[in-house]
Design a protein around this motif. Structure first.
Motif, mmCIF file in Angstrom:
data_model
loop_
_atom_site.group_PDB
_atom_site.id
_atom_site.type_symbol
_atom_site.label_atom_id
_atom_site.label_comp_id
_atom_site.label_asym_id
_atom_site.label_seq_id
_atom_site.Cartn_x
_atom_site.Cartn_y
_atom_site.Cartn_z
ATOM 1 N N SER A 2 12.798 -33.959 -71.297
ATOM 2 C CA SER A 2 12.824 -33.466 -69.921
ATOM 3 C C SER A 2 12.364 -34.544 -68.946
ATOM 4 O O SER A 2 11.579 -35.431 -69.287
ATOM 5 C CB SER A 2 11.930 -32.230 -69.774
ATOM 6 N N LYS A 3 12.859 -34.432 -67.737
ATOM 7 C CA LYS A 3 12.452 -35.368 -66.684
ATOM 8 C C LYS A 3 10.966 -35.202 -66.384
ATOM 9 O O LYS A 3 10.285 -36.189 -66.113
ATOM 10 C CB LYS A 3 13.285 -35.147 -65.419
ATOM 11 N N ASN A 4 10.479 -33.970 -66.434
ATOM 12 C CA ASN A 4 9.054 -33.736 -66.172
ATOM 13 C C ASN A 4 8.187 -34.460 -67.195
ATOM 14 O O ASN A 4 7.165 -35.049 -66.847
ATOM 15 C CB ASN A 4 8.730 -32.246 -66.183
ATOM 16 N N LYS A 5 8.591 -34.398 -68.461
ATOM 17 C CA LYS A 5 7.829 -35.054 -69.518
ATOM 18 C C LYS A 5 7.812 -36.570 -69.290
ATOM 19 O O LYS A 5 6.768 -37.205 -69.410
ATOM 20 C CB LYS A 5 8.440 -34.717 -70.878
ATOM 21 N N LEU A 6 8.956 -37.143 -68.959
ATOM 22 C CA LEU A 6 9.027 -38.582 -68.687
ATOM 23 C C LEU A 6 8.233 -38.930 -67.437
ATOM 24 O O LEU A 6 7.496 -39.921 -67.420
ATOM 25 C CB LEU A 6 10.479 -39.038 -68.527
ATOM 26 N N MET A 7 8.352 -38.127 -66.411
ATOM 27 C CA MET A 7 7.651 -38.377 -65.157
ATOM 28 C C MET A 7 6.141 -38.462 -65.404
ATOM 29 O O MET A 7 5.483 -39.390 -64.930
ATOM 30 C CB MET A 7 7.955 -37.259 -64.154
ATOM 31 N N LEU A 8 5.612 -37.524 -66.155
ATOM 32 C CA LEU A 8 4.175 -37.521 -66.441
ATOM 33 C C LEU A 8 3.800 -38.646 -67.392
ATOM 34 O O LEU A 8 2.808 -39.343 -67.179
ATOM 35 C CB LEU A 8 3.766 -36.165 -67.022
ATOM 36 N N GLY A 9 4.598 -38.831 -68.440
ATOM 37 C CA GLY A 9 4.272 -39.830 -69.453
ATOM 38 C C GLY A 9 4.384 -41.257 -68.962
ATOM 39 O O GLY A 9 3.646 -42.138 -69.404
ATOM 40 N N HIS A 56 4.067 -42.067 -65.728
ATOM 41 C CA HIS A 56 3.313 -42.131 -64.470
ATOM 42 C C HIS A 56 4.217 -42.502 -63.298
ATOM 43 O O HIS A 56 4.005 -43.494 -62.604
ATOM 44 C CB HIS A 56 2.148 -43.117 -64.582
ATOM 45 N N MET A 57 5.232 -41.656 -63.092
ATOM 46 C CA MET A 57 6.195 -41.885 -62.012
ATOM 47 C C MET A 57 6.176 -40.712 -61.041
ATOM 48 O O MET A 57 5.814 -39.601 -61.420
ATOM 49 C CB MET A 57 7.613 -41.996 -62.589
ATOM 50 N N GLN A 58 6.608 -40.972 -59.825
ATOM 51 C CA GLN A 58 6.809 -39.893 -58.871
ATOM 52 C C GLN A 58 8.192 -39.294 -59.113
ATOM 53 O O GLN A 58 9.096 -39.976 -59.587
ATOM 54 C CB GLN A 58 6.720 -40.418 -57.445
ATOM 55 N N ARG A 59 8.343 -38.020 -58.779
ATOM 56 C CA ARG A 59 9.627 -37.340 -59.021
ATOM 57 C C ARG A 59 10.790 -38.039 -58.306
ATOM 58 O O ARG A 59 11.843 -38.251 -58.887
ATOM 59 C CB ARG A 59 9.558 -35.875 -58.574
ATOM 60 N N THR A 60 10.595 -38.414 -57.059
ATOM 61 C CA THR A 60 11.690 -39.062 -56.319
ATOM 62 C C THR A 60 12.052 -40.404 -56.943
ATOM 63 O O THR A 60 13.223 -40.777 -56.994
ATOM 64 C CB THR A 60 11.326 -39.264 -54.838
ATOM 65 N N LEU A 81 10.188 -49.964 -65.402
ATOM 66 C CA LEU A 81 11.057 -50.024 -66.582
ATOM 67 C C LEU A 81 10.238 -50.163 -67.860
ATOM 68 O O LEU A 81 10.558 -49.527 -68.879
ATOM 69 C CB LEU A 81 12.046 -51.179 -66.463
ATOM 70 N N ALA A 82 9.185 -50.958 -67.820
ATOM 71 C CA ALA A 82 8.328 -51.124 -68.991
ATOM 72 C C ALA A 82 7.643 -49.807 -69.357
ATOM 73 O O ALA A 82 7.582 -49.441 -70.543
ATOM 74 C CB ALA A 82 7.289 -52.209 -68.734
ATOM 75 N N ARG A 83 7.165 -49.065 -68.358
ATOM 76 C CA ARG A 83 6.512 -47.778 -68.638
ATOM 77 C C ARG A 83 7.498 -46.778 -69.202
ATOM 78 O O ARG A 83 7.166 -46.011 -70.122
ATOM 79 C CB ARG A 83 5.854 -47.232 -67.367
#
Length: 80
Positions: A26-33, A35-39, A57-59
């Motif tokens: 999921s995008k939510n899982k990647l976003m949290l893992g 450390h990215m903002q949704r936009t 990209l590294a994260r």
């Protein structure tokens, strides 16, 4: 003097959205893992990034345990 026109012959395409779907992440899982903002994540998923951030990209790759070639590809542009 005439205007110089540069015709692109190739481009880099971010294929992150396809990778996430293929691996059922999921995008939510990647976003949290990662450390990215949704936009920010949405821009990467829909290939709308103006300037690629190598740290981001590294994260993403660290979290997904993948290589850059898994989420990006080089494409030649066909003449029409």
């Amino acid at each position: 003097m005439g205007k110089v026109v540069i015709i692109p012959v190739s481009k880099i395409v971010i294929t992150l959205e396809n990778y996430l779907k293929k691996h059922n992440i999921s995008k939510n899982k990647l976003m949290l893992g990662a450390h990215m903002q949704r936009t920010q994540l949405q821009r990467y998923c829909y290939n709308k990034v103006a300037r690629v951030d190598l740290d981001v990209l590294a994260r993403i790759c660290d979290f997904l345990d993948c290589q850059l070639s898994d989420i990006m590809e080089y494409q030649e542009i066909n003449d029409q």
